[in-house]
Design a protein around this motif. Structure first.
Motif, PDB file in Angstrom:
ATOM      1  N   ILE A   5     -10.910 -13.733   3.177  1.00  0.00           N
ATOM      2  CA  ILE A   5     -10.755 -12.537   2.353  1.00  0.00           C
ATOM      3  C   ILE A   5     -11.115 -11.351   3.235  1.00  0.00           C
ATOM      4  CG2 ILE A   5     -13.128 -12.752   1.451  1.00  0.00           C
ATOM      5  CD1 ILE A   5     -12.139 -11.500  -1.162  1.00  0.00           C
ATOM      6  N   TYR A   6     -10.379 -10.238   3.096  1.00  0.00           N
ATOM      7  CA  TYR A   6     -10.578  -9.106   3.997  1.00  0.00           C
ATOM      8  C   TYR A   6     -10.672  -7.793   3.226  1.00  0.00           C
ATOM      9  CZ  TYR A   6      -8.870 -12.484   7.415  1.00  0.00           C
ATOM     10  OH  TYR A   6      -8.703 -13.611   8.186  1.00  0.00           O
ATOM     11  N   GLY A   7     -11.385  -6.863   3.827  1.00  0.00           N
ATOM     12  CA  GLY A   7     -11.427  -5.505   3.304  1.00  0.00           C
ATOM     13  C   GLY A   7     -11.055  -4.535   4.415  1.00  0.00           C
ATOM     14  N   TYR A   8     -10.324  -3.489   4.093  1.00  0.00           N
ATOM     15  CA  TYR A   8     -10.021  -2.421   5.042  1.00  0.00           C
ATOM     16  C   TYR A   8      -9.624  -1.163   4.276  1.00  0.00           C
ATOM     17  CZ  TYR A   8      -6.432  -6.176   5.218  1.00  0.00           C
ATOM     18  OH  TYR A   8      -5.653  -7.274   4.952  1.00  0.00           O
ATOM     19  N   ARG A   9      -9.758  -0.024   4.917  1.00  0.00           N
ATOM     20  CA  ARG A   9      -9.214   1.209   4.362  1.00  0.00           C
ATOM     21  C   ARG A   9      -7.695   1.121   4.465  1.00  0.00           C
ATOM     22  NH1 ARG A   9     -13.491   4.027   1.880  1.00  0.00           N
ATOM     23  NH2 ARG A   9     -15.363   3.687   3.161  1.00  0.00           N
ATOM     24  N   ALA A  10      -7.012   1.749   3.531  1.00  0.00           N
ATOM     25  CA  ALA A  10      -5.553   1.670   3.514  1.00  0.00           C
ATOM     26  C   ALA A  10      -4.941   2.197   4.817  1.00  0.00           C
ATOM     27  CB  ALA A  10      -4.997   2.437   2.319  1.00  0.00           C
ATOM     28  N   GLY A  11      -5.578   3.218   5.410  1.00  0.00           N
ATOM     29  CA  GLY A  11      -5.070   3.753   6.666  1.00  0.00           C
ATOM     30  C   GLY A  11      -5.162   2.743   7.793  1.00  0.00           C
ATOM     31  N   PHE A  12      -6.270   2.000   7.854  1.00  0.00           N
ATOM     32  CA  PHE A  12      -6.404   1.003   8.912  1.00  0.00           C
ATOM     33  C   PHE A  12      -5.476  -0.183   8.666  1.00  0.00           C
ATOM     34  CE2 PHE A  12      -8.337  -2.639  11.091  1.00  0.00           C
ATOM     35  CZ  PHE A  12      -8.397  -2.125  12.380  1.00  0.00           C
ATOM     36  N   ASP A  42      -8.136   6.538   2.782  1.00  0.00           N
ATOM     37  CA  ASP A  42      -9.525   6.090   2.692  1.00  0.00           C
ATOM     38  C   ASP A  42      -9.757   5.098   1.546  1.00  0.00           C
ATOM     39  OD1 ASP A  42      -9.225   7.822   0.577  1.00  0.00           O
ATOM     40  OD2 ASP A  42     -11.060   8.970   0.981  1.00  0.00           O
ATOM     41  N   THR A  43      -8.715   4.672   0.857  1.00  0.00           N
ATOM     42  CA  THR A  43      -8.852   3.693  -0.225  1.00  0.00           C
ATOM     43  C   THR A  43      -9.330   2.353   0.333  1.00  0.00           C
ATOM     44  OG1 THR A  43      -7.053   4.728  -1.464  1.00  0.00           O
ATOM     45  CG2 THR A  43      -7.633   2.472  -2.072  1.00  0.00           C
ATOM     46  N   VAL A  44     -10.346   1.764  -0.294  1.00  0.00           N
ATOM     47  CA  VAL A  44     -10.836   0.447   0.116  1.00  0.00           C
ATOM     48  C   VAL A  44      -9.934  -0.617  -0.505  1.00  0.00           C
ATOM     49  CG1 VAL A  44     -12.752  -1.204  -0.028  1.00  0.00           C
ATOM     50  CG2 VAL A  44     -13.217   1.239   0.352  1.00  0.00           C
ATOM     51  N   VAL A  45      -9.269  -1.368   0.357  1.00  0.00           N
ATOM     52  CA  VAL A  45      -8.331  -2.401  -0.083  1.00  0.00           C
ATOM     53  C   VAL A  45      -8.921  -3.774   0.217  1.00  0.00           C
ATOM     54  CG1 VAL A  45      -5.997  -3.344   0.154  1.00  0.00           C
ATOM     55  CG2 VAL A  45      -6.385  -0.881   0.462  1.00  0.00           C
ATOM     56  N   VAL A  46      -8.996  -4.631  -0.789  1.00  0.00           N
ATOM     57  CA  VAL A  46      -9.427  -6.012  -0.592  1.00  0.00           C
ATOM     58  C   VAL A  46      -8.188  -6.894  -0.599  1.00  0.00           C
ATOM     59  CG1 VAL A  46     -10.706  -7.963  -1.562  1.00  0.00           C
ATOM     60  CG2 VAL A  46     -11.707  -5.665  -1.590  1.00  0.00           C
ATOM     61  N   ASN A  47      -8.007  -7.624   0.477  1.00  0.00           N
ATOM     62  CA  ASN A  47      -6.907  -8.575   0.615  1.00  0.00           C
ATOM     63  C   ASN A  47      -7.412  -9.932   0.132  1.00  0.00           C
ATOM     64  OD1 ASN A  47      -5.098 -10.527   1.498  1.00  0.00           O
ATOM     65  ND2 ASN A  47      -4.923  -9.724   3.587  1.00  0.00           N
ATOM     66  N   LEU A  48      -7.039 -10.278  -1.106  1.00  0.00           N
ATOM     67  CA  LEU A  48      -7.420 -11.560  -1.697  1.00  0.00           C
ATOM     68  C   LEU A  48      -6.229 -12.490  -1.590  1.00  0.00           C
ATOM     69  CD1 LEU A  48      -9.370 -13.355  -3.338  1.00  0.00           C
ATOM     70  CD2 LEU A  48      -8.447 -12.285  -5.409  1.00  0.00           C
ATOM     71  N   GLN A  49      -6.400 -13.587  -0.853  1.00  0.00           N
ATOM     72  CA  GLN A  49      -5.285 -14.499  -0.637  1.00  0.00           C
ATOM     73  C   GLN A  49      -4.791 -15.098  -1.957  1.00  0.00           C
ATOM     74  OE1 GLN A  49      -4.006 -14.854   2.597  1.00  0.00           O
ATOM     75  NE2 GLN A  49      -5.446 -13.186   2.925  1.00  0.00           N
ATOM     76  N   ALA A  77       0.829  -1.207   0.000  1.00  0.00           N
ATOM     77  CA  ALA A  77       0.000   0.000   0.000  1.00  0.00           C
ATOM     78  C   ALA A  77       0.862   1.254   0.000  1.00  0.00           C
ATOM     79  CB  ALA A  77      -0.928  -0.010   1.213  1.00  0.00           C
ATOM     80  N   ARG A  78       1.954   1.216   0.736  1.00  0.00           N
ATOM     81  CA  ARG A  78       2.862   2.375   0.748  1.00  0.00           C
ATOM     82  C   ARG A  78       3.519   2.537  -0.616  1.00  0.00           C
ATOM     83  NH1 ARG A  78       4.004  -0.023   5.847  1.00  0.00           N
ATOM     84  NH2 ARG A  78       5.950  -0.954   5.082  1.00  0.00           N
TER      85      ARG A  78
END
Length: 256
Positions: free
Chosen positions: A188-195, A93-100, A85-86
């Motif tokens: 599978i996970y979703g989070y804002r890039a900041g979190f 506030d970008t919505v990031v989906v972590n797809l394994q 992400a960095r």
């Protein structure tokens, strides 16, 4: 539809299936199948976060997929994605989906659902779940189960069969008692890039270390996790040679 990006952690040295991202499925590297699923889901960007140049080379033919070369010493996929992400420069506030990287059959609807669950809820993190269909799955410690509250947020994740049906399981553990819905966690996970950065910086929790489940770190720190039901079948990921063989059969059947 919620705008989102997908980040796929792909470490070469998987313990139970060494070189897993490059294992062939239908004649192509596993990571290639996963990346295509992310593109098909409509992600604004798709990134693969890896530690090995061979994985980057395997993805060279996909124009819609970018690669972040990350530190081989990262202890978890979350740390790898935080570095990705960095590297990508995503706003907080970008919505990031972590797809394994071992989910070659991840449905597009499921990938979108985890992004929508994050955007529509109050939790800083989201995931998916699906009903458990048999007792063998419920009692399998390799299958992660969860319980949810009335807001659809995870109360706990465990390798144990939760909730424990006191009377039903006293009679038999071979069949599921009627009238109760147990839930299997989908990784599978979703989070804002900041979190995501905040999560990666948290110290491991005691429950996380007991169960070996990283998502418990978030619950133990006091943050909620939205846990939506998957809108489409979500086959289990690939961890072993036997899983890979079953995936070949599923792909050959045309039902993947």
């Amino acid at each position: 539809m919620t705008e989102f990006v997908v980040a796929i952690p792909a470490r070469y040295a998987a313990s139970r299936l060494p070189g897993k991202p490059l294992r062939l499925l239908g004649g192509e590297p596993l990571v290639l199948h996963v990346a295509r699923r992310a593109v098909q889901a409509g992600a604004r960007e798709v990134w693969v976060a890896t530690d090995d140049a061979r994985i980057a080379e395997a993805l060279a033919g996909l124009e819609d997929v970018q690669v972040a070369m990350t530190d081989p010493a990262h202890p978890s996929g979350t740390d790898r994605l935080a570095e990705c992400a960095r590297h990508a420069g995503w706003a907080d506030d970008t919505v990031v989906v972590n797809l394994q990287g071992d989910e070659p059959f991840a449905p597009a609807a499921g990938i979108r659902a985890v992004a929508n669950a994050l955007a529509s809820g109050r939790a800083p993190m989201s995931t998916l779940c699906t009903p458990v269909e048999d007792a063998a799955t419920l009692f399998d410690p390799n299958v992660v189960k969860l319980v949810r509250n009335a807001r659809g947020e995870a109360m706990y994740f465990s390798r144990a069969p939760i909730a424990w049906h006191r009377d039903g399981f006293a009679r038999s553990r071979e069949v599921l008692p009627e009238g109760v819905q147990w839930l299997r966690h989908i990784g599978i996970y979703g989070y804002r890039a900041g979190f995501l950065q905040q999560f990666a910086a948290m110290p491991p929790g005691s429950l996380e270390q007991v169960e070996n489940l990283e998502q418990l770190r978030v619950l133990e720190a006091g943050y909620p996790i939205s846990a939506a039901l998957s809108p489409a079948p979500f086959p289990a990921g690939i961890d072993t040679p036997e899983d890979l063989e079953r995936a070949e059969q599923l792909l050959a059947s045309g039902h993947a």
